[in-house]
Design an enzyme around this catalytic site. Structure first.
Site, mmCIF file in Angstrom:
data_model
loop_
_atom_site.group_PDB
_atom_site.id
_atom_site.type_symbol
_atom_site.label_atom_id
_atom_site.label_comp_id
_atom_site.label_asym_id
_atom_site.label_seq_id
_atom_site.Cartn_x
_atom_site.Cartn_y
_atom_site.Cartn_z
ATOM 1 C CG HIS B 148 -17.563 -91.009 52.249
ATOM 2 N ND1 HIS B 148 -17.690 -89.640 52.285
ATOM 3 C CD2 HIS B 148 -16.277 -91.244 51.873
ATOM 4 C CE1 HIS B 148 -16.539 -89.081 51.941
ATOM 5 N NE2 HIS B 148 -15.656 -90.029 51.692
ATOM 6 C CG HIS B 196 -18.888 -91.198 48.124
ATOM 7 N ND1 HIS B 196 -19.162 -89.902 48.448
ATOM 8 C CD2 HIS B 196 -17.577 -91.381 48.428
ATOM 9 C CE1 HIS B 196 -18.071 -89.326 48.929
ATOM 10 N NE2 HIS B 196 -17.107 -90.203 48.939
ATOM 11 C CG HIS B 210 -10.794 -91.749 53.179
ATOM 12 N ND1 HIS B 210 -10.489 -92.053 51.870
ATOM 13 C CD2 HIS B 210 -12.004 -91.130 53.124
ATOM 14 C CE1 HIS B 210 -11.446 -91.624 51.075
ATOM 15 N NE2 HIS B 210 -12.397 -91.064 51.800
ATOM 16 C CG HIS B 242 -12.784 -85.446 46.159
ATOM 17 N ND1 HIS B 242 -11.561 -86.060 46.203
ATOM 18 C CD2 HIS B 242 -13.292 -85.565 47.407
ATOM 19 C CE1 HIS B 242 -11.354 -86.514 47.431
ATOM 20 N NE2 HIS B 242 -12.379 -86.215 48.185
ATOM 21 C CE1 TYR B 251 -9.563 -88.800 51.401
ATOM 22 C CE2 TYR B 251 -8.654 -87.355 49.725
ATOM 23 C CZ TYR B 251 -9.554 -88.320 50.100
ATOM 24 O OH TYR B 251 -10.444 -88.815 49.196
ATOM 25 C CD GLU B 261 -12.711 -87.115 52.022
ATOM 26 O OE1 GLU B 261 -13.231 -88.245 52.095
ATOM 27 O OE2 GLU B 261 -12.717 -86.430 50.993
HETATM 28 FE FE LIG Z 1 -13.749 -89.712 50.838
#
Ligand SMILES: [Fe+2]
Ligand code: FES
Lengths: 110, 303
Positions: B148, B196, B210, B242, B251, B261
């Protein structure tokens, strides 16, 4: 070897050949304001009050423009002192840290 | 649902040789094509021609591409782009090495997003017949695939509407500063069943926060951290979990300061998934559930 004086604290450190301002500070236990340490984000941007620095890697115009350069702005994470330098890092205080710089190795990736 | 996944990310790098070392030796991608100041790379578990393009000169996002499936899907999207009032143009086979005809959209956030359904098939490194779970000759982290991208936009509500109306994405998680539509601070949106495929937070238009590689699990994440230490890769945040997406994360920065990431886990979504809401007072936990604290600069630093 070039001396780095950091304002407003007046702290002095010595840079090894090829070492950036941020790396020299880190090696001697100080964390200044930075994020990427690779010249890409501009977070470390500071005023070069005195002396000369050079960049061993190209710096993106979008991060440090020609007019900024001419006005004495620099990127301490990538700026390598050529002479003794005085750099104003701004109000944010230095933080004492213990960092380990990379063990120099001849990287053999197969 | 016609958009399948994030196909490629095309970024600028200040020094191509150093960037290659990072993406090839530290991350473990393979170069598949080179032309005038650009290197095209692929991860081992990706079928398609490339997933990352490095272009020498500057820093930041040039554009990113999503792959689309289905007869007439690109035409339908083109019509919806027009109806939305955004700009697009046809892109031609060969504009990107290995990629066929497609559609180039300028998002309301000024990012360039390309859609395509034809791309050269190179195949994964383990093949499709009785494959091993992973290839024996991985380098460094050995990232299997990209996952992503997170970009910044002055108007998250507008961009969320664009991805919903034009590209049929749905929000999985939303970060809000209040009850008004204009209070949207960030949105994590999917096109398939991941948490996502794209995300955006409030910030300057046209910028990249990122892009992420998917890796197996928490132990792969920790091993990735080992490789980053060996290769002196600056770490921005993590390893941590997260709150948003529930994924594991590190990251880190490439040699030009573009943020990468490695991301593991996360839940499944799907067409009937109801979005999760995060309020600003819990934003730090949303981003770093483990430490519940992030630098203000984490959100501000983009390339
Ligand atoms: Fe991310
Ligand atoms: S810390 Fe990012 S440019 Fe210096």
């Amino acid at each position: 070897m070039p001396h780095i004086t950091v304002l407003p604290q007046g702290l002095q450190v010595v840079a090894q050949p090829g070492e950036s301002v941020v790396d020299a500070l880190r090696r001697q236990g100080w964390r200044s304001r930075y994020k990427c340490r690779r010249g890409g984000c501009g977070v470390c941007k500071a005023q070069l009050v005195n002396g000369r620095v050079r960049y061993l890697q190209p710096v993106a115009e979008s991060v440090l423009g020609t007019t900024e350069l001419a006005a004495g702005r620099c990127l301490p994470c990538r700026a390598v002192p050529v002479t003794d330098v005085v750099v104003d890092l701004g109000a944010e205080p230095l933080r004492a840290v213990l960092t380990s710089n990379p063990v120099s190795r001849t990287t053999t990736h197969e | 649902m016609s958009v399948i996944r994030l196909g490629y990310v095309h970024v600028r790098v200040t020094d191509l040789a150093q960037a290659r070392q990072h993406y090839q030796d530290t991350l473990g991608m393979d170069a598949v094509h080179e032309e005038d100041g650009k290197v095209y790379l692929k991860s081992w578990d990706e079928d398609d021609h490339h997933s990352v393009v490095l272009e020498e000169g500057g820093v930041g996002l040039v554009k990113f591409g999503y792959k689309v499936a289905g007869e007439g899907a690109l035409d339908a999207i083109e019509n919806r782009v027009r109806a939305f009032g955004a700009g697009s143009e046809r892109m031609s086979k060969g504009d990107n090495a290995g990629v066929g005809d497609g559609l180039r959209i300028t998002l309301p956030s000024d990012h360039v997003l390309e859609l395509y359904s034809e791309i050269d098939y190179l195949g994964t490194k383990v093949g499709k017949l009785n494959p091993d779970p992973w290839p024996r000759d991985l380098r460094g982290i050995g990232v299997p695939r990209i996952n992503h991208a997170l970009i910044t936009t002055e108007d998250p509500a507008l961009l969320e509407r664009f991805f919903t109306d034009v590209l049929a994405f749905r929000p999985a998680e939303r970060l809000v500063a209040g009850d008004e539509e204009s209070d949207l601070v960030g949105s994590w949106m999917f096109c398939g069943d991941q948490p996502h495929d794209v995300a955006f937070v409030k910030g300057p238009n046209g910028k990249l926060h990122h892009f992420a590689y998917e890796i197996d699990d928490w132990s792969a994440l920790l091993r990735a951290g080992d490789v980053m230490s060996m290769d002196d890769v600056p770490i921005d945040l993590g390893p941590a979990r997260h709150g948003i997406t529930r994924g594991g994360t590190i990251y880190f920065f490439d040699p030009s300061g573009n943020r990468n990431e490695v991301f593991s886990g996360g839940y499944r979504t799907g067409a009937d998934f109801r979005p999760i809401t995060w309020t600003m007072d819990q934003a730090a936990r949303g981003i770093n559930y483990t430490h519940r604290e992030i630098d203000q600069a984490f959100l501000d630093v983009v390339t």
